[in-house]
Scaffold this motif. Structure first.
Motif, PDB file in Angstrom:
ATOM      1  N   MET A   1       0.830  -1.212   0.000  1.00  0.00           N
ATOM      2  CA  MET A   1       0.000   0.000   0.000  1.00  0.00           C
ATOM      3  C   MET A   1       0.865   1.262   0.000  1.00  0.00           C
ATOM      4  SD  MET A   1      -2.844   1.227   2.802  1.00  0.00           S
ATOM      5  CE  MET A   1      -3.901  -0.173   2.451  1.00  0.00           C
ATOM      6  N   PHE A   2       1.991   1.228   0.771  1.00  0.00           N
ATOM      7  CA  PHE A   2       2.853   2.400   0.853  1.00  0.00           C
ATOM      8  C   PHE A   2       3.438   2.745  -0.510  1.00  0.00           C
ATOM      9  CE2 PHE A   2       7.049   4.318   1.661  1.00  0.00           C
ATOM     10  CZ  PHE A   2       6.636   5.451   2.317  1.00  0.00           C
ATOM     11  N   LEU A   3       3.871   1.720  -1.252  1.00  0.00           N
ATOM     12  CA  LEU A   3       4.427   1.965  -2.580  1.00  0.00           C
ATOM     13  C   LEU A   3       3.362   2.484  -3.530  1.00  0.00           C
ATOM     14  CD1 LEU A   3       6.780  -1.132  -3.014  1.00  0.00           C
ATOM     15  CD2 LEU A   3       7.405   1.231  -2.449  1.00  0.00           C
ATOM     16  N   ALA A   4       2.127   2.014  -3.354  1.00  0.00           N
ATOM     17  CA  ALA A   4       1.043   2.502  -4.205  1.00  0.00           C
ATOM     18  C   ALA A   4       0.770   3.975  -3.944  1.00  0.00           C
ATOM     19  CB  ALA A   4      -0.222   1.685  -3.956  1.00  0.00           C
ATOM     20  N   LEU A   5       0.874   4.405  -2.689  1.00  0.00           N
ATOM     21  CA  LEU A   5       0.683   5.816  -2.371  1.00  0.00           C
ATOM     22  C   LEU A   5       1.777   6.667  -3.010  1.00  0.00           C
ATOM     23  CD1 LEU A   5      -0.292   5.681   1.411  1.00  0.00           C
ATOM     24  CD2 LEU A   5      -1.784   6.285  -0.483  1.00  0.00           C
ATOM     25  N   LEU A   6       3.016   6.201  -2.945  1.00  0.00           N
ATOM     26  CA  LEU A   6       4.125   6.960  -3.500  1.00  0.00           C
ATOM     27  C   LEU A   6       4.057   7.050  -5.012  1.00  0.00           C
ATOM     28  CD1 LEU A   6       7.164   5.777  -1.341  1.00  0.00           C
ATOM     29  CD2 LEU A   6       5.828   7.880  -1.139  1.00  0.00           C
ATOM     30  N   ALA A   7       3.320   6.150  -5.648  1.00  0.00           N
ATOM     31  CA  ALA A   7       3.227   6.156  -7.101  1.00  0.00           C
ATOM     32  C   ALA A   7       2.518   7.395  -7.612  1.00  0.00           C
ATOM     33  CB  ALA A   7       2.507   4.896  -7.589  1.00  0.00           C
ATOM     34  N   ALA A   8       1.708   8.039  -6.802  1.00  0.00           N
ATOM     35  CA  ALA A   8       1.014   9.262  -7.196  1.00  0.00           C
ATOM     36  C   ALA A   8       1.226  10.307  -6.121  1.00  0.00           C
ATOM     37  CB  ALA A   8      -0.473   8.985  -7.403  1.00  0.00           C
ATOM     38  N   ALA A   9       2.366  10.997  -6.185  1.00  0.00           N
ATOM     39  CA  ALA A   9       2.731  11.945  -5.143  1.00  0.00           C
ATOM     40  C   ALA A   9       2.946  13.324  -5.731  1.00  0.00           C
ATOM     41  CB  ALA A   9       3.993  11.475  -4.428  1.00  0.00           C
ATOM     42  N   HIS A  30       2.071  15.334  -0.596  1.00  0.00           N
ATOM     43  CA  HIS A  30       0.855  14.525  -0.624  1.00  0.00           C
ATOM     44  C   HIS A  30       1.092  13.284  -1.468  1.00  0.00           C
ATOM     45  CE1 HIS A  30      -3.413  13.463  -0.872  1.00  0.00           C
ATOM     46  NE2 HIS A  30      -3.207  13.276  -2.165  1.00  0.00           N
ATOM     47  N   ALA A  31       0.620  12.166  -0.961  1.00  0.00           N
ATOM     48  CA  ALA A  31       0.687  10.911  -1.702  1.00  0.00           C
ATOM     49  C   ALA A  31      -0.672  10.234  -1.621  1.00  0.00           C
ATOM     50  CB  ALA A  31       1.772   9.992  -1.135  1.00  0.00           C
ATOM     51  N   GLY A  32      -1.132   9.695  -2.736  1.00  0.00           N
ATOM     52  CA  GLY A  32      -2.449   9.067  -2.721  1.00  0.00           C
ATOM     53  C   GLY A  32      -2.629   8.104  -3.875  1.00  0.00           C
ATOM     54  N   LEU A  36      -7.177   6.494  -1.260  1.00  0.00           N
ATOM     55  CA  LEU A  36      -6.465   6.732   0.007  1.00  0.00           C
ATOM     56  C   LEU A  36      -5.417   7.814  -0.201  1.00  0.00           C
ATOM     57  CD1 LEU A  36      -5.882   3.065   1.225  1.00  0.00           C
ATOM     58  CD2 LEU A  36      -7.731   4.626   1.883  1.00  0.00           C
ATOM     59  N   GLY A  37      -5.199   8.635   0.818  1.00  0.00           N
ATOM     60  CA  GLY A  37      -4.209   9.696   0.677  1.00  0.00           C
ATOM     61  C   GLY A  37      -3.660  10.127   2.013  1.00  0.00           C
ATOM     62  N   GLU A  55       4.471  25.751  12.273  1.00  0.00           N
ATOM     63  CA  GLU A  55       3.248  24.952  12.349  1.00  0.00           C
ATOM     64  C   GLU A  55       3.460  23.656  11.576  1.00  0.00           C
ATOM     65  OE1 GLU A  55      -1.426  26.010  11.803  1.00  0.00           O
ATOM     66  OE2 GLU A  55      -0.199  26.267  10.008  1.00  0.00           O
ATOM     67  N   VAL A  56       2.900  22.568  12.077  1.00  0.00           N
ATOM     68  CA  VAL A  56       2.959  21.286  11.370  1.00  0.00           C
ATOM     69  C   VAL A  56       1.531  20.852  11.068  1.00  0.00           C
ATOM     70  CG1 VAL A  56       5.147  20.553  12.363  1.00  0.00           C
ATOM     71  CG2 VAL A  56       3.025  20.020  13.559  1.00  0.00           C
ATOM     72  N   LEU A  57       1.372  20.095   9.985  1.00  0.00           N
ATOM     73  CA  LEU A  57       0.042  19.634   9.604  1.00  0.00           C
ATOM     74  C   LEU A  57       0.094  18.195   9.135  1.00  0.00           C
ATOM     75  CD1 LEU A  57      -0.655  19.540   6.219  1.00  0.00           C
ATOM     76  CD2 LEU A  57       0.017  21.920   6.520  1.00  0.00           C
ATOM     77  N   LEU A  58      -1.021  17.501   9.356  1.00  0.00           N
ATOM     78  CA  LEU A  58      -1.188  16.121   8.950  1.00  0.00           C
ATOM     79  C   LEU A  58      -2.594  15.971   8.392  1.00  0.00           C
ATOM     80  CD1 LEU A  58      -0.438  13.070   8.864  1.00  0.00           C
ATOM     81  CD2 LEU A  58      -1.302  12.925  11.213  1.00  0.00           C
ATOM     82  N   GLY A  59      -2.693  15.442   7.184  1.00  0.00           N
ATOM     83  CA  GLY A  59      -3.990  15.208   6.573  1.00  0.00           C
ATOM     84  C   GLY A  59      -4.112  13.780   6.091  1.00  0.00           C
ATOM     85  N   ALA A  60      -5.336  13.264   6.090  1.00  0.00           N
ATOM     86  CA  ALA A  60      -5.588  11.899   5.628  1.00  0.00           C
ATOM     87  C   ALA A  60      -6.936  11.853   4.949  1.00  0.00           C
ATOM     88  CB  ALA A  60      -5.538  10.904   6.787  1.00  0.00           C
TER      89      ALA A  60
END
Length: 236
Positions: A1-9, A30-32, A36-37, A55-60
């Motif tokens: 799944m992690f590699l699939a996210l990195l495929a569209a970053a 951003h990776a998704g 999933l993203g 400031e730090v941010l985290l999105g999902a």
């Protein structure tokens, strides 16, 4: 799944400044893939009465559900936490939010909601409407204008409600032009009318963006202006 996210970053960098002297820089990655993203980012801001803060941010996101968490981790005396979660469909979105912040003896708490509707007006033009409302409470020492003191010290210019509209059209098969108009009530008494224009132009693996806005507040008769420049690099 992690590699699939990195495929569209993609990686984005934004830099903005306003007529009140504030400046802000934000970088996000951003990776998704397959609905999933994940988004990670950091920002830095400062103003005439606001020291430099980070400031730090985290999105999902998963399917139609998206969430975001932003934290100023006790930077230059300011501790701020803001969170949003909502559902986003093709033509309508509903987002709930909450925030809390403290600086010295001042403390802000708030909760709000935002709804957005968009769609195709014609084959060339896409448009949207949005509205938000916030319940806000600011505690601290008695001042003649506590909300202005808070905004100057934190660059957090809270609003009680806002209604806005925008439209977007592409020219020359690539340049996107999007004017906007909104009216809102700041935490201070009065109204704010804002008009803006955003431009977006793809250039190979890059996407360039520029946006500017001008606002007037009543009854203070105060004019304000903002400018933001950004670039996004897409990795496929």
């Amino acid at each position: 799944m992690f590699l699939a996210l990195l495929a569209a970053a993609d990686f984005a960098l934004l830099a903005g400044a306003g007529s009140r002297g504030e400046r802000r820089v934000e970088a996000t990655a951003h990776a998704g893939s397959e609905g999933l993203g994940l988004t990670l980012g950091a920002a830095e801001s400062e103003g005439p009465q606001a020291p430099q803060r980070q400031e730090v941010l985290l999105g999902a996101e998963g399917g139609v559900v998206k969430g975001e968490l932003r934290v100023v981790p006790q930077s230059a005396g300011l501790l701020r936490v803001g969170a949003e979660a909502g559902v986003h469909f093709e033509s309508i979105s509903l987002v709930l939010g909450a925030r809390t912040a403290s600086l010295g003896r001042m403390q802000l708490r708030g909760a709000g909601a935002r709804i957005e509707v968009e769609g195709q007006l014609t084959e060339e033009v896409r448009a949207g409407l949005g509205g938000s409302v916030w319940a806000l409470q600011l505690d601290g020492p008695v001042r003649s204008d506590p909300w202005t003191a808070w905004g100057n010290a934190t660059l957090d210019w809270a609003q009680r409600w806002e209604i806005g509209a925008w439209a977007s059209r592409e020219f020359l098969d690539s340049l996107s032009v999007a004017p906007s108009l909104s009216v809102s009530q700041p935490a201070q008494a009065g109204l704010e009318l804002r008009t803006g224009l955003a431009l977006e132009l793809p250039a190979g693996a890059l996407k360039l963006r520029a946006s500017a806005s001008v606002a007037k507040m009543w009854p203070q008769q105060l004019w304000m202006a903002d400018l933001t420049l950004g670039v996004t690099m897409v990795f496929e």
